[in-house]
Design an enzyme around this catalytic site. Sequence first.
Site, mmCIF file in Angstrom:
data_model
loop_
_atom_site.group_PDB
_atom_site.id
_atom_site.type_symbol
_atom_site.label_atom_id
_atom_site.label_comp_id
_atom_site.label_asym_id
_atom_site.label_seq_id
_atom_site.Cartn_x
_atom_site.Cartn_y
_atom_site.Cartn_z
ATOM 1 N N ASP A 145 0.827 -1.206 0.000
ATOM 2 C CA ASP A 145 0.000 0.000 0.000
ATOM 3 C C ASP A 145 0.860 1.256 0.000
ATOM 4 O O ASP A 145 1.477 1.589 1.013
ATOM 5 C CB ASP A 145 -0.904 -0.015 1.227
ATOM 6 C CG ASP A 145 -1.870 1.153 1.268
ATOM 7 O OD1 ASP A 145 -2.070 1.791 0.218
ATOM 8 O OD2 ASP A 145 -2.432 1.421 2.340
ATOM 9 N N ASP B 131 -1.979 5.601 -5.615
ATOM 10 C CA ASP B 131 -2.163 4.700 -4.480
ATOM 11 C C ASP B 131 -2.336 3.256 -4.928
ATOM 12 O O ASP B 131 -3.370 2.883 -5.472
ATOM 13 C CB ASP B 131 -3.389 5.158 -3.680
ATOM 14 C CG ASP B 131 -3.638 4.316 -2.449
ATOM 15 O OD1 ASP B 131 -2.739 3.541 -2.065
ATOM 16 O OD2 ASP B 131 -4.725 4.432 -1.869
#
Length: 523
Positions: free
Chosen positions: A125, A330
């Site tokens: 992440d 992201d």
Amino acid sequence: MPCFLKFFFFLVPIWAVIGPSSCDGGRIFSFEMHHRYSDQVKNWSISSGKLSHSDWPDKGSFDYYALLAHRDQILRGRHLSDTDTNSPLIFSDGNSTVRISSLGFLHYTTVQLGTPGMKFMVALDTGSDLFWVPCECSKCAPTQGSAYASDFELSIYNPEVSSTSKKVTCNNLLCAHRNRCPGTFSNCPYSVSYVSAQTSTSGILVEDVLHLTREDKNHESVEAYVTFGCGQVQSGSFLDIAAPNGLFGLGMETISVPSILSKDGLTADSFSMCFGNDGIGRISFGDKGSPYQQETSFNVNPSHPSYNITVTQIRVGTTLIDVDITALFDSGTSFTYMVEPTYTRLLENFHSQVQDKRRQHDSRIPFEYCYDMSPDANASLIPSMSLRMKGGSHFTVYNPIIVISTQQGELVYCLAVVKSMELNIIGQNFMTGYRVVFDRERLVLGWEKFNCYDIEDSYTFPVKPHNTSVPPAVAAGLGNNSIADAKKETRDHSQGSVASLSYHRYTSLLFHLRCLVVLFILL
């Protein structure tokens, strides 16, 4: 509850559904593909006497994913230099990442912690900073009887078992919650809440060895001491559908693993991630990209840095939309999110160029613009999409749609962009087909169209000269540019407000589905 819980999934090659037209005018050819270690191939190999049960790794085991990575290296491994102490670092089990369908289509990789080493399959992440694993659990994801048991092997970290483990005290500079400490030498607590409703992790910080390997011919082992979360209490999505064995934050804060590796002089302050169409990817610490990649500078806020960039124009089919928005790159979000008015302008321009019939919106899925796929569907008839970044570089979006099959066998495709109330996010679906370089030293984002199996010594390339006379912008809102040589295009000049990112701590997770999947909706 996240909407993707209402679906059943299986992966298919997108070109099998909307693939290139044949020579006689747009006919679709489909085929069924089986992975080398799929159940179908396993059953055939055993029944034909080619292999026995003992030769086949259990699906979802660490051996299973290690064998996949090893096979990749044999078939299409990188040519490696004889020796290079500055070569990138990869995890001790390899640099492969795997998209796991039963866990929200996150990209996972295997990391090894402690002495003796214990393996964890963690989600990757770039939208958050902290690396954490389940540990001394009072509330963690179940290790047995869960929906993901067939695909996932869980571990629980125990600091008492590792001889190299050390608990972080409240006087440590990485302890962000000193105000919660009863004393200077108490264990440092942590707590992180994520964007998804009621999803969080909390516990104490610990330090231990992360086992890494040099990405060169000698495969030198490196033991890096990193600070991470001993996750004692998890909530929300962490208990069932996403990252049950830990989350590997790759953000810019000092507590992230890339920051620690760079600070300790183990790698350059940069890393790359590759996102393949087949669900296989790569991650490499210290990779600064190639001289051929496109780039744009980060919008840096010193108090809360993130991988935030500026988009100045969106091309949808033959229409150019002038915008001035910031967005977070992201890897922990599967789809792309846009705030108003950009969201509506993007979708309406897409809709105006689609030839297929729009379906009535179904509240069970997050996509507003979905269409019946005609029998003679052709990918070339679906409006293409690209982004123009601050500085003029272009980012072609190779997979902007998602294909859905209803229970009645009808095919539907949707533009996989979701309305956001707060942030613009460039999600994993827009990154598919690229190697994305997060160069924190030069404060630039780089990207290059890439087959994640390609043979290349990317880290030996000299970095393309970059104009540093103008520092990266600290805030969004630089001037708009246009594509001068665009032909047969219309332009949407309507101006929207600059969607400036609020620089609060933003932590993300993949809470919707990855692109290039077929969803069976329970109708």
